[in-house]
Scaffold this active site. Structure first.
Site, mmCIF file in Angstrom:
data_model
loop_
_atom_site.group_PDB
_atom_site.id
_atom_site.type_symbol
_atom_site.label_atom_id
_atom_site.label_comp_id
_atom_site.label_asym_id
_atom_site.label_seq_id
_atom_site.Cartn_x
_atom_site.Cartn_y
_atom_site.Cartn_z
ATOM 1 N N CYS A 2 18.938 28.588 38.963
ATOM 2 C CA CYS A 2 19.300 29.413 40.119
ATOM 3 C C CYS A 2 18.610 28.850 41.358
ATOM 4 O O CYS A 2 17.676 28.068 41.263
ATOM 5 C CB CYS A 2 18.892 30.868 40.001
ATOM 6 N N GLY A 28 23.348 26.514 40.547
ATOM 7 C CA GLY A 28 24.051 27.657 39.971
ATOM 8 C C GLY A 28 25.392 27.821 40.630
ATOM 9 O O GLY A 28 25.486 27.850 41.858
ATOM 10 N N ASN A 102 14.389 33.597 41.152
ATOM 11 C CA ASN A 102 14.682 32.411 40.352
ATOM 12 C C ASN A 102 13.645 32.320 39.256
ATOM 13 O O ASN A 102 12.448 32.328 39.545
ATOM 14 C CB ASN A 102 14.640 31.159 41.231
ATOM 15 N N GLY A 103 14.107 32.232 38.010
ATOM 16 C CA GLY A 103 13.172 32.137 36.886
ATOM 17 C C GLY A 103 13.497 33.195 35.868
ATOM 18 O O GLY A 103 14.476 33.919 35.994
ATOM 19 N N CYS A 237 7.621 22.750 36.190
ATOM 20 C CA CYS A 237 8.594 22.421 35.145
ATOM 21 C C CYS A 237 9.023 20.956 35.220
ATOM 22 O O CYS A 237 9.568 20.503 36.232
ATOM 23 C CB CYS A 237 9.820 23.316 35.337
ATOM 24 N N TYR A 243 16.252 16.610 35.222
ATOM 25 C CA TYR A 243 17.682 16.879 35.356
ATOM 26 C C TYR A 243 18.043 17.785 36.513
ATOM 27 O O TYR A 243 19.009 17.552 37.229
ATOM 28 C CB TYR A 243 18.196 17.531 34.063
ATOM 29 N N SER A 284 23.920 12.330 36.216
ATOM 30 C CA SER A 284 22.587 12.725 35.758
ATOM 31 C C SER A 284 21.701 11.545 35.347
ATOM 32 O O SER A 284 20.481 11.623 35.412
ATOM 33 C CB SER A 284 22.695 13.726 34.615
ATOM 34 N N ASP A 346 21.180 8.440 29.750
ATOM 35 C CA ASP A 346 21.343 9.802 30.261
ATOM 36 C C ASP A 346 19.957 10.425 30.418
ATOM 37 O O ASP A 346 18.973 9.927 29.876
ATOM 38 C CB ASP A 346 22.222 10.650 29.332
ATOM 39 N N ASP A 347 19.926 11.521 31.161
ATOM 40 C CA ASP A 347 18.622 12.133 31.425
ATOM 41 C C ASP A 347 18.119 12.930 30.231
ATOM 42 O O ASP A 347 16.928 13.047 30.018
ATOM 43 C CB ASP A 347 18.723 13.067 32.646
ATOM 44 N N CYS A 383 13.820 26.625 26.213
ATOM 45 C CA CYS A 383 12.942 26.981 27.327
ATOM 46 C C CYS A 383 13.101 28.469 27.598
ATOM 47 O O CYS A 383 14.218 28.965 27.649
ATOM 48 C CB CYS A 383 13.322 26.194 28.574
#
Ligand code: AMP
Length: 456
Positions: A2, A28, A102-103, A237, A243, A284, A346-347, A383
């Site tokens: 978000c 988002g 956010n979170g 994080c 990513y 990505s 890729d990531d 996560c």
């Protein structure tokens, strides 16, 4: 995930919030909303959809005032209804408030049950509604004390912007898990946003990151007041760098693109491959693939073309649609690839869906060998702090080893960046949140307990 934004002391604050949300659309795409305050009342508009589709000039004109908060929603386990979008607005004893978040709060259910026992009624599934209830129910006289009361009851990852009719309060949790930065406008006024790419678009100057555990209070005619509400225990994080964030953003003093480049360079040291070409999974894997190619001394090519008019593969929740979407989104440049040994970067590898399709696509395009390299460690744990990783069962690396996965996705070989390699790439000075890789749920929650089902 978000995105949140808060704008204070700026004419047409809702328009500034709109452009900020536009630049953070990648965080988002499910729903978006803005509330604005003109000192006497708060007006709000929110709807499912992308920023440019949801808002019109007329709507923004109705959102009057010099303070605005806004949100882009990326849903996790919460419901997909518009009621579950943000800002969350309420009238209460001290007037009106509007909250964006956010979170993920890891004690959402516990707090919600306590509130329900005391007679509270909820209209959404979002943990953000807990926040507004806790503020409304606090017995403290001032809003700032009520906010502190609320903060003492919530746990987990959060960046918040809370708007009253005349003030704005911004808080980053003590772990600093999600990013949040402060910027300033030349003609006066401030902005806080999840990512600094928002500042570049609206012409604000980056000042600093909001510190973990810090609250900023914005009030007309005053400089923002900073208060350290909690002692910091900083765990930013790592997945934001891997990513999630936009490559041009600077998070906690580090440019995301540079970090990805470095992850690719280290990946080349740790798991090199004898190849003719290095290709990224667009978009990505681009920065990491450049780093990998540089590390190996092998040419880098954009050997897969991305159709930009298709959304991210995670957005549609069913497996069947996800598979189709990879093909809709990516297409190989056959004449570059035919007859070559290629490394494809890729990531991250989550369920393995994307990798499997891409390997098949490259082999169909005539590649002689396809070596898959992932510029992050194996994701073994969900996560709980706001990155949308599925249940542990669905995480391919939680059940299978590297060679088994290589076989399953049809690759000639597979390699991941090690946890130490990731830490070295990001720099040793921070204690990064690596929960998806090491299962260290330092801020509470566990692999089994959902904990989140939150806002984003
Ligand atoms: P998968 O196909 O399930 O292995 O997912 C891996 C792909 O999804 C990679 O290309 C990543 O760039 C992307 N990805 C990783 N994490 C997320 C996330 N939380 N939301 C959306 N996409 C993601």
């Amino acid at each position: 995930m978000c995105a949140i934004v808060g704008v204070f002391g700026v004419k047409k604050a809702s328009t500034v919030a709109y452009y900020s949300l536009f630049s953070m659309q990648h965080r988002g795409q499910e729903a978006t909303g803005i509330s604005a305050s003109d000192g006497e009342k708060i007006s709000i508009y929110k709807k499912r959809g992308m920023v440019a589709d949801v808002f019109s000039q007329d709507i923004l004109d109705d959102l009057q005032g010099e303070c605005a908060v806004g949100h882009n929603r990326y849903s996790t386990a919460g419901s997909a209804s518009v009621g579950d979008s943000q800002p969350v607005f309420a009238k209460y004893k001290l007037g009106e408030i509007s909250v964006v978040h956010n979170g993920n709060l890891i004690n959402k259910q516990e707090v919600r049950n306590q509130l329900i026992d005391k007679g509270a009624i909820f209209q959404t599934d979002m943990d953000t509604e807990n926040i507004i209830h806790l503020i409304a129910k606090s017995q403290k006289d001032s809003l700032v004390d009520r906010i502190k009361d609320m903060l003492s009851r919530i746990e987990g990852a959060y960046c918040l912007a809370i708007q009253s009719r005349s003030k704005m309060f911004v808080i980053r949790d003590r772990f600093g898990i999600r990013p949040l930065s402060l910027g300033k406008f030349k003609d006066g006024g401030y902005i806080v946003a999840s990512e600094t790419c928002a500042f570049d678009l609206v012409g604000a100057e980056f000042i600093r990151d909001v510190a973990p555990g810090e609250m900023l209070i914005f009030e007309e005619g005053k400089e923002p007041l900073s208060e350290q509400v909690f002692e910091a225990d900083f765990h930013p994080c790592a997945f934001e760098y891997i990513y999630f964030a936009r490559p041009d953003s600077i998070i906690d003093s580090k440019n995301v693109y540079q970090m990805r480049l470095e992850m690719g360079r280290r990946l080349a040291q740790e798991v090199p491959a004898e190849v003719d070409l290095v290709l990224p999974v667009p978009d990505s894997g681009v920065a990491a693939a450049r780093g990998y190619a540089e590390g190996l001394g092998v040419p880098f090519e954009m050997g897969i073309v991305r159709n930009h008019y298709v959304g991210r593969t995670f957005i549609e929740p069913t497996q069947a649609i996800r598979d189709l979407k990879v093909k809709l989104k990516l297409s190989p440049v056959k004449h570059l690839i035919a007859g070559k040994r290629v490394a494809i970067i890729d990531d991250s590898l989550v369920r393995g869906t994307t990798s499997k399709q891409i390997v098949r696509m490259l082999l169909d395009a005539g590649a002689k060998e396809v070596h898959m390299r992932i510029a992050s460690p194996e994701i073994k744990f969900p996560c709980r702090y706001g990155i949308d990783t599925p249940t542990q069962m669905e995480l391919i690396s939680s059940s299978y080893g590297v060679d088994e996965i290589a076989h399953m996705i049809g690759a000639s070989s597979l390699g991941f960046l090690s946890i130490d390699g990731l830490k070295a790439s990001l720099g040793k000075e921070q204690n990064y949140s690596l929960v998806s890789f090491d299962g260290n749920y330092f801020a509470g929650g566990s692999a089994e307990s959902p904990g989140c089902s939150g806002s984003c």
